[in-house]
Design a protein around this motif. Structure first.
Motif, PDB file in Angstrom:
ATOM      1  N   THR A   1     -10.905  12.134 -10.306  1.00  0.00           N
ATOM      2  CA  THR A   1      -9.955  11.529 -10.310  1.00  0.00           C
ATOM      3  C   THR A   1      -9.080  11.394 -11.588  1.00  0.00           C
ATOM      4  O   THR A   1      -9.649  11.482 -12.347  1.00  0.00           O
ATOM      5  CB  THR A   1     -10.137  10.216  -9.554  1.00  0.00           C
ATOM      6  OG1 THR A   1     -11.014   9.457 -10.449  1.00  0.00           O
ATOM      7  CG2 THR A   1     -10.664  10.322  -8.166  1.00  0.00           C
TER       8      THR A   1
ATOM      9  N   ASP B   1       2.192   4.845   0.829  1.00  0.00           N
ATOM     10  CA  ASP B   1       2.077   5.426   2.206  1.00  0.00           C
ATOM     11  C   ASP B   1       2.028   6.887   1.707  1.00  0.00           C
ATOM     12  O   ASP B   1       3.280   7.266   1.193  1.00  0.00           O
ATOM     13  CB  ASP B   1       3.348   5.250   2.988  1.00  0.00           C
ATOM     14  CG  ASP B   1       3.314   6.070   4.252  1.00  0.00           C
ATOM     15  OD1 ASP B   1       2.533   7.234   4.453  1.00  0.00           O
ATOM     16  OD2 ASP B   1       4.371   5.812   5.003  1.00  0.00           O
ATOM     17  N   PRO B   2       1.132   7.757   1.615  1.00  0.00           N
ATOM     18  CA  PRO B   2       0.840   9.141   0.972  1.00  0.00           C
ATOM     19  C   PRO B   2       1.708   9.979   2.057  1.00  0.00           C
ATOM     20  O   PRO B   2       2.346  11.189   1.467  1.00  0.00           O
ATOM     21  CB  PRO B   2      -0.574   9.288   1.078  1.00  0.00           C
ATOM     22  CG  PRO B   2      -1.193   8.172   2.124  1.00  0.00           C
ATOM     23  CD  PRO B   2      -0.296   7.112   2.033  1.00  0.00           C
TER      24      PRO B   2
ATOM     25  N   ALA C   1       5.966   2.501  -0.227  1.00  0.00           N
ATOM     26  CA  ALA C   1       4.859   1.697  -0.053  1.00  0.00           C
ATOM     27  C   ALA C   1       5.036   0.576   1.166  1.00  0.00           C
ATOM     28  O   ALA C   1       6.388   0.329   1.234  1.00  0.00           O
ATOM     29  CB  ALA C   1       4.351   0.947  -1.131  1.00  0.00           C
TER      30      ALA C   1
ATOM     31  N   THR D   1      -1.760   0.872  -4.818  1.00  0.00           N
ATOM     32  CA  THR D   1      -1.030  -0.341  -4.589  1.00  0.00           C
ATOM     33  C   THR D   1       0.083  -0.636  -5.498  1.00  0.00           C
ATOM     34  O   THR D   1      -0.144  -0.331  -6.754  1.00  0.00           O
ATOM     35  CB  THR D   1      -1.956  -1.499  -4.465  1.00  0.00           C
ATOM     36  OG1 THR D   1      -2.748  -1.680  -5.567  1.00  0.00           O
ATOM     37  CG2 THR D   1      -3.113  -1.348  -3.235  1.00  0.00           C
TER      38      THR D   1
ATOM     39  N   ASP E   1       0.950  -1.460  -0.067  1.00  0.00           N
ATOM     40  CA  ASP E   1       0.109   0.134  -0.344  1.00  0.00           C
ATOM     41  C   ASP E   1       1.063   1.392  -0.102  1.00  0.00           C
ATOM     42  O   ASP E   1       1.700   1.333   0.683  1.00  0.00           O
ATOM     43  CB  ASP E   1      -0.912  -0.098   1.538  1.00  0.00           C
ATOM     44  CG  ASP E   1      -1.816  -0.994   1.235  1.00  0.00           C
ATOM     45  OD1 ASP E   1      -2.602  -1.343   0.245  1.00  0.00           O
ATOM     46  OD2 ASP E   1      -2.057  -1.909   1.999  1.00  0.00           O
TER      47      ASP E   1
ATOM     48  N   SER F   1      -4.038   7.366  -3.469  1.00  0.00           N
ATOM     49  CA  SER F   1      -3.976   6.073  -2.777  1.00  0.00           C
ATOM     50  C   SER F   1      -3.527   5.289  -3.946  1.00  0.00           C
ATOM     51  O   SER F   1      -3.721   5.619  -5.128  1.00  0.00           O
ATOM     52  CB  SER F   1      -5.152   5.748  -2.166  1.00  0.00           C
ATOM     53  OG  SER F   1      -6.218   5.660  -2.986  1.00  0.00           O
TER      54      SER F   1
ATOM     55  N   ALA G   1      -3.845  14.430  -2.343  1.00  0.00           N
ATOM     56  CA  ALA G   1      -4.496  13.158  -1.921  1.00  0.00           C
ATOM     57  C   ALA G   1      -4.214  12.177  -2.974  1.00  0.00           C
ATOM     58  O   ALA G   1      -4.898  12.370  -3.935  1.00  0.00           O
ATOM     59  CB  ALA G   1      -6.048  13.657  -1.471  1.00  0.00           C
TER      60      ALA G   1
ATOM     61  N   VAL H   1      -2.818   3.430  -9.006  1.00  0.00           N
ATOM     62  CA  VAL H   1      -2.922   4.689  -8.428  1.00  0.00           C
ATOM     63  C   VAL H   1      -4.181   5.491  -8.774  1.00  0.00           C
ATOM     64  O   VAL H   1      -4.461   5.680  -9.781  1.00  0.00           O
ATOM     65  CB  VAL H   1      -1.556   5.474  -8.704  1.00  0.00           C
ATOM     66  CG1 VAL H   1      -1.915   6.856  -7.798  1.00  0.00           C
ATOM     67  CG2 VAL H   1      -0.397   4.632  -8.264  1.00  0.00           C
TER      68      VAL H   1
END
Length: 186
Positions: free
Chosen positions: A93, A19-20, A181, A48, A17, A46, A44, A62
């Motif tokens: 998005t 990590d922002p 990540a 994987t 995952d 997110s 913002a 993403v």
């Protein structure tokens, strides 16, 4: 040239995952007829990363919240959210999805699809792999830095402002990412 996982120190297969708080999705574009660049980032996002024993089957997904754009100028950020650029109310998005990694000299390339304003195009992302390692909490992390280049007009970002015979925004946009990540457990 193929990628051998045994040549990657500390290689771990799994789902990671992003990590922002330790990652960044940014961009730069020429401004004022090319005499300077405007740089920005999205706060913002997110996603994987999937690593496999066969790097050709690795992947990245993403999703970036376009409303989170930050260029250091509130007026410009507001303009970038309008129909002149991202049209965030209709297209909130931007996504990138890649399956497979290939070697290119001393770097790697993800051949993925970027979707922006309902336009999807293949965009290769050249990246440098920073490695695998442990963190202070007993977890495992992975890191990479990458770059891609797009023509904004290919994605219907068509603003063509001219002021005093000077083009305000260039067409070529460089996208930069710096990803850390965390390996999923359990």
């Amino acid at each position: 040239m193929t990628i051998a996982t045994t040549a990657i120190p500390g290689f771990v297969a799994g789902t990671w995952d992003i990590d922002p708080t330790h990652s960044e999705v940014g961009f730069s574009v020429r401004h004022m007829g090319g005499i300077s660049k405007v740089k920005g980032r999205f706060t913002a996002f997110s996603g994987t990363v999937t690593t496999t024993e066969d790097p050709a089957a690795a992947g990245v997904e993403v999703s970036v919240e376009l409303d989170s754009i930050h260029t250091g100028n509130a007026d410009r950020d507001g303009h970038l959210k309008t129909a002149d650029f991202f049209e965030v109310e209709k297209y909130p998005t931007m996504t990138y999805k890649a399956t497979g990694v290939r070697a290119d000299g001393d770097k790697y390339v993800l051949d993925g699809e970027l979707t922006l304003k309902d336009v999807t195009k293949t965009v290769p992302l050249t990246f440098e792999f920073n490695g695998f390692g442990g963190d202070a909490y007993g977890g495992t992390r992975i890191g990479a830095e990458g770059k891609a280049q797009i023509n904004r007009k290919d994605f219907n970002v068509n603003f063509s402002g001219v002021q005093n015979n000077v083009v305000l925004v260039g067409d070529k946009v460089e996208i930069t990412i710096d990803v850390e990540a965390v390996l999923r457990t359990g």
